[in-house]
Design a protein around this motif. Structure first.
Motif, PDB file in Angstrom:
ATOM      1  N   SER B  45      -6.126  -0.455   1.644  1.00 51.86           N
ATOM      2  CA  SER B  45      -5.708  -1.453   1.336  1.00 51.86           C
ATOM      3  C   SER B  45      -6.811  -2.568   0.607  1.00 51.86           C
ATOM      4  CB  SER B  45      -5.163  -2.847   2.696  1.00 51.86           C
ATOM      5  OG  SER B  45      -4.019  -1.525   3.280  1.00 51.86           O
ATOM      6  N   GLY B  49      -6.361  -3.854  -2.990  1.00 53.69           N
ATOM      7  CA  GLY B  49      -6.263  -5.628  -3.288  1.00 53.69           C
ATOM      8  C   GLY B  49      -5.372  -6.807  -1.934  1.00 53.69           C
ATOM      9  N   LYS B  50      -5.147  -5.899  -0.762  1.00 52.87           N
ATOM     10  CA  LYS B  50      -4.415  -6.704   0.048  1.00 52.87           C
ATOM     11  C   LYS B  50      -4.881  -8.373   0.453  1.00 52.87           C
ATOM     12  CE  LYS B  50      -0.680  -5.914   3.818  1.00 52.87           C
ATOM     13  NZ  LYS B  50      -0.938  -4.680   4.875  1.00 52.87           N
ATOM     14  N   GLN B  51      -3.621  -9.255   0.471  1.00 57.89           N
ATOM     15  CA  GLN B  51      -4.514  -9.961   0.789  1.00 57.89           C
ATOM     16  C   GLN B  51      -5.128  -9.734   2.419  1.00 57.89           C
ATOM     17  OE1 GLN B  51      -1.808 -13.033   0.850  1.00 57.89           O
ATOM     18  NE2 GLN B  51      -1.925 -13.488  -1.489  1.00 57.89           N
ATOM     19  N   PRO B  72      -4.562  -8.113  -7.217  1.00 52.86           N
ATOM     20  CA  PRO B  72      -3.515  -6.202  -7.347  1.00 52.86           C
ATOM     21  C   PRO B  72      -2.905  -5.523  -8.020  1.00 52.86           C
ATOM     22  CG  PRO B  72      -3.046  -7.924  -5.299  1.00 52.86           C
ATOM     23  CD  PRO B  72      -4.116  -8.912  -6.074  1.00 52.86           C
TER      24      PRO B  72
END
Lengths: 433, 254
Positions: B45, B49-51, B72
C-alpha cells in the motif's frame, strides 16, 4: 393575515369571471383551506427542513391574464432533445398556452380545465379527481393552487392508445422584468390500456425571482402505463413547490424518475396512491446540488389494496453549501395484504458545508407484507478512489467517475434514450468541478 | 528499478514498517512472504501511495524518481502497478470504461493522444486472449458481483492493459482455488519481459510454484529478516513461520 388578504383580491377577481363557474365550489373550499392553513412554517411536520415562508414575503406579479411576451425563440433555447418527435405542452407564467403548444399524437386530447369541467365527456372525471391531492397535502400551498386555478389543462389519452410520441411539458416563467409567481395546474387522465410518457421541465427567463407552485394530478386507469420524468435544472433565482399526485387503478404501472440539478428552493411532492390491486410503482430520483440550492423530495406511497408492488430509490450528491431533504412515507392500509414496498435513500456529501436530512417512514396496518426502508449519508468511498487512482486515473477524474457511477443507478431508469443522454450530459457537465 | 532504503511507515501513529531495505532490478521476480501482521500489505500500500499511511523515514527510488513524492496516479503512470488483495467493487462503472479511462489518463501523463476506439478495442482483444478473460466480464460494472477468481483475473487483465514496469501482486492467491491460481499465474508469466519486474506478496508458498521467484524475502515485524532464493519459500512452507519468529526474536533480544 396580510398575505391571505393579498391573495383574496386575486381570488375574488377570478370568481367574478363568469365562464369559470364550474369549479367555483371547489375553489372556494380551497381558498378557505388556504386561509386556515396559511403558509407552512418549520413547525409544520412536513416542512421542518424547508423554509418556504420568506419566499411568500416577496412582491410577485401574479398574472391572471394569459398574454405574455414569451416568443418561440425564447423557448427554442430550452427545448429538450427529441422535441421534434414529441407533443409539447407549454405553460407560461403558470397559464397554458395553446398557441405555443404542439399536439401531434392522435388520441391525445388537451382541453382547458374549465371547459373540461363543463363538458359532458369529461365532467365526471374532473369532479372525481380534480383536487384529490388536497387530501394528502394539508398545507396552504396546495390549497392556494386550487383556489386560484387559472389557465389549467385537462389532458386525456384515449382508451387503448399508446401515444407513441412522448409529451414534453415546459413550465416557463418570464422573470425578465419582475418577480413572477406562477401556478401551473393540470389533470391528466391515462385511460384503460393506454400508455403515456411524460417529460417535464422548468425554466425561468431573466434574473428576477420566480416562484412556481405547481400541481399535477394524474389518473392511471386499469392496465395503463405511465412513465413520468421530471428534470429540474433551473437557475438559483427559481424556486418551486412541485406536486405530482398519481392515482393508480388495478394492474396499472407507473415509472417515475425525478432529476434535480439546480434551483433556489425546490420542493417536490410525489404521491403514489395505489387504489386497487396489483398496481406497480417505481420511484427513482437523483438530486445533484451545488451552490446554496435546496432540494426537498417528499414522497408518499399509499398502499390501499392488496398485492401491490412499489420500489423507490432516491440518490443525492450534495456539493458546496447545498442542502437536501428526503422524506419517504409508505402507508400500508389494513386491507393491503401482500404488499411489497421497498424504499432506499443514499446520499454523498462532497463538501463539509453540504447537508442532508433524510427520513424514511413506514406506517403499516396490515400483517402480511414485505417492506423495507433505509438511508445512508456518507462521503465518496476512499477505497474506490484509491483503486481508480492506482490505475493512473487522476483524482479529479476518479471522483467524477465515481459520482457518475453512483448516479447511473438512477439515470439508467430514464427509458427515453434522448432524454437519458441529455441528463447524463448535464450530470457530466456538473462533474467538471 | 526499485530501491527501498530504510523505509519506516505506519498508520494512525502505529509503526508497521520498521526499516525495509530492498532492491529490485529489471527482469527479476521477488517474493515477500511473512506471517499475518508482518507488514506485507502495508508495504504494498505504501508503495502504491495509499492515503492514511504515513512514511516516517527512509526513501524509495523508482526508475530514478523519488516515488514517495508522487501521487498514486503518477506512480501508476510511471509504471507501478498494484494488483489488489481485495479489488473494489464499483457498481455503475463499466470495467471497459474504467480501463479505457486509465489507459488514456496514463497516455495523457506522457503527453500522448488518447487511443482511438479501434486501436483500444484491438488492444483489449489481444490482452484478453493473453490473460484468458471473457468479454462478458468486461462489459459488467467494475468487479460488481465478480467471483474471487474473476476479480483477480480482472486485476491481471488491467496489468496487461497498463503494461507496468513493476507489478506488485498483493496476496493475489488469497481466496483462489488451484485452477484460478494457475490461470492468474499464467497471465502474469506471459507478461514478464527482461524489462519489467514483479513483486509477489504472499502468505503461502503455493503461488510461487507458478510464479517462480528469483529472490524470496521474509518480512517479520516490519523488517526483512531473511532473504534467499526460491528454496527459502519451500523451507518456510515446511517449517512454518515459527522458526523465523524465533530466530528474529532471539536476534532482537541480543
Amino acid at each position: 393575515m396580510s398575505f391571505v388578504e393579498n391573495y383574496k383580491e386575486h381570488f375574488e377577481q377570478l370568481l367574478s369571471v363568469k365562464d369559470k363557474k364550474e369549479l367555483s365550489g371547489i375553489r372556494e373550499n380551497a381558498f378557505n383551506a388556504f386561509a386556515e392553513f396559511g403558509i407552512p412554517t418549520s413547525k409544520h411536520e412536513e416542512w421542518k427542513y424547508t423554509r418556504i415562508g420568506a419566499l411568500f414575503n416577496r412582491p410577485y406579479r401574479f398574472l391572471l391574464d394569459p398574454s405574455h411576451a414569451v416568443t418561440v425563440a425564447d423557448i427554442d433555447a430550452f427545448r429538450l432533445p427529441g422535441h421534434q418527435e414529441a407533443n409539447e405542452l407549454i405553460f407560461v407564467n403558470g397559464i397554458f398556452s395553446s398557441a405555443l403548444s404542439k399536439i401531434i399524437s392522435k388520441g391525445l386530447a388537451v382541453v382547458p380545465l374549465e371547459e373540461a369541467a363543463a363538458d359532458s365527456r369529461y365532467k365526471q372525471l374532473v369532479a372525481a379527481h380534480f383536487g384529490n391531492s388536497g387530501h394528502y397535502l394539508k398545507d396552504g400551498i396546495n390549497a392556494l393552487n386550487t383556489a386560484l386555478v387559472n389557465g389549467a389543462v385537462f389532458v386525456q389519452l384515449t382508451k387503448g392508445m399508446a401515444v407513441g410520441l412522448p409529451v414534453y411539458i415546459y413550465n416557463i416563467n418570464d422573470a425578465r422584468k419582475e418577480n413572477i409567481f406562477s401556478q401551473p395546474r393540470s389533470l391528466i387522465h391515462v385511460t384503460e390500456n393506454a400508455q403515456l410518457q411524460i417529460v417535464e421541465t422548468y425554466f425561468t427567463l431573466g434574473v428576477e425571482e420566480s416562484f412556481t407552485n405547481q400541481v399535477m394530478e394524474i389518473v392511471v386507469e386499469e392496465n395503463a402505463l405511465l412513465e413520468y420524468y421530471k428534470i429540474q435544472n433551473d437557475a438559483g433565482n427559481a424556486n418551486q413547490v412541485s406536486t405530482t399526485h398519481i392515482r393508480q387503478a388495478g394492474r396499472s404501472y407507473v415509472h417515475t424518475v425525478t432529476v434535480s440539478l439546480n434551483g433556489g428552493i425546490v420542493r417536490n411532492n410525489l404521491n403514489m396512491i395505489l387504489e386497487a390491486e396489483r398496481c406497480e410503482s417505481h420511484l427513482y430520483g437523483l438530486y445533484f446540488q451545488k451552490g446554496k440550492s435546496h432540494i426537498d423530495n417528499h414522497t408518499v406511497v399509499d398502499n390501499v389494496k392488496p398485492n401491490c408492488f412499489s420500489n423507490e430509490l432516491y440518490k443525492g450528491v450534495m456539493n458546496d453549501e447545498s442542502t437536501g431533504v428526503f422524506n419517504g412515507k409508505i402507508f400500508v392500509r389494513q386491507q393491503a395484504q401482500k404488499t411489497n414496498a421497498f424504499q432506499s435513500n443514499k446520499n454523498i456529501l462532497l463538501s463539509d458545508d453540504a447537508s442532508v436530512n433524510t427520513k424514511p417512514q413506514l406506517e403499516i396496518f396490515a400483517d402480511d407484507v414485505k417492506c423495507s426502508h433505509g438511508c445512508t449519508v456518507g462521503q465518496l468511498d476512499e477505497e474506490a478512489l484509491f483503486y481508480l487512482q492506482s490505475r493512473g486515473i487522476g483524482q479529479k477524474m476518479a471522483r467524477s467517475l465515481l459520482i457518475q457511477a453512483f448516479a447511473s443507478d438512477i439515470l439508467e431508469h430514464v427509458k427515453l434514450a434522448a432524454i437519458r443522454k441529455h441528463v447524463e450530459h448535464l450530470v457530466a457537465e456538473r462533474l467538471e468541478f | 528499478m526499485l530501491n527501498i532504503q530504510n523505509l519506516q511507515a505506519g498508520i494512525e501513529g502505529r509503526q508497521i514498517l520498521r526499516g525495509i531495505n530492498l532492491e529490485i532490478k529489471a527482469g527479476e521476480v521477488h517474493a515477500i512472504m511473512g506471517p499475518n501482521g508482518s507488514g506485507k500489505s502495508t508495504l504494498a500500500s505504501v508503495l502504491a501511495g495509499k492515503q492514511n499511511y504515513e512514511v516516517t523515514s527512509g526513501s524509495v527510488e523508482f526508475l530514478g524518481k523519488n516515488l514517495l513524492a508522487l501521487s498514486p496516479e503518477a506512480r501508476a503512470a510511471e509504471g507501478l502497478f498494484l494488483a489488489f488483495q481485495y479489488p473494489v467493487e464499483v457498481p455503475g462503472l463499466s470495467t471497459t470504461n474504467f480501463i479505457k479511462t486509465a489507459v488514456n489518463e496514463i497516455r495523457k501523463y506522457h503527453g500522448r493522444e488518447p487511443l482511438d476506439a479501434v486501436s483500444f478495442l484491438k488492444m483489449m482483444k489481444q490482452k484478453m486472449a493473453l490473460v484468458n478473460i471473457d468479454q462478458s466480464l468486461l462489459s459488467r460494472p467494475l468487479n460488481e458481483g465478480f467471483s474471487g477468481g474473476e476479480k483477480k483475473r480482472n486485476e491481471i487483465f488491467q496489468m496487461a492493459m497498463l503494461e507496468p514496469k513493476l507489478a506488485i501482486l498483493d496476496e493475489t492467491d488469497s481466496g483462489l482455488d488451484i485452477d484460478a491460481i494457475r490461470i492468474v499465474s499464467n497471465g502474469v508469466n506471459k507478461l514478464r519481459t527482461k524489462d519489467n519486474a514483479v513483486l509477489v506478496v504472499t502468505h503461502y508458498q503455493r503461488l510461487l510454484d507458478y510464479i517462480v521467484p528469483d529472490f524470496v524475502h521474509v518480512l517479520y515485524n516490519g523488517r526483512i529478516v531473511k532473504s534467499g532464493t526460491k528454496e527459502l519459500a519451500l523451507e518456510l512452507e515446511e517449517r512454518g513461520y515459527d522458526f523465523i519468529r524465533n530466530e528474529a526474536d532471539v536476534e532482537q533480544e541480543a
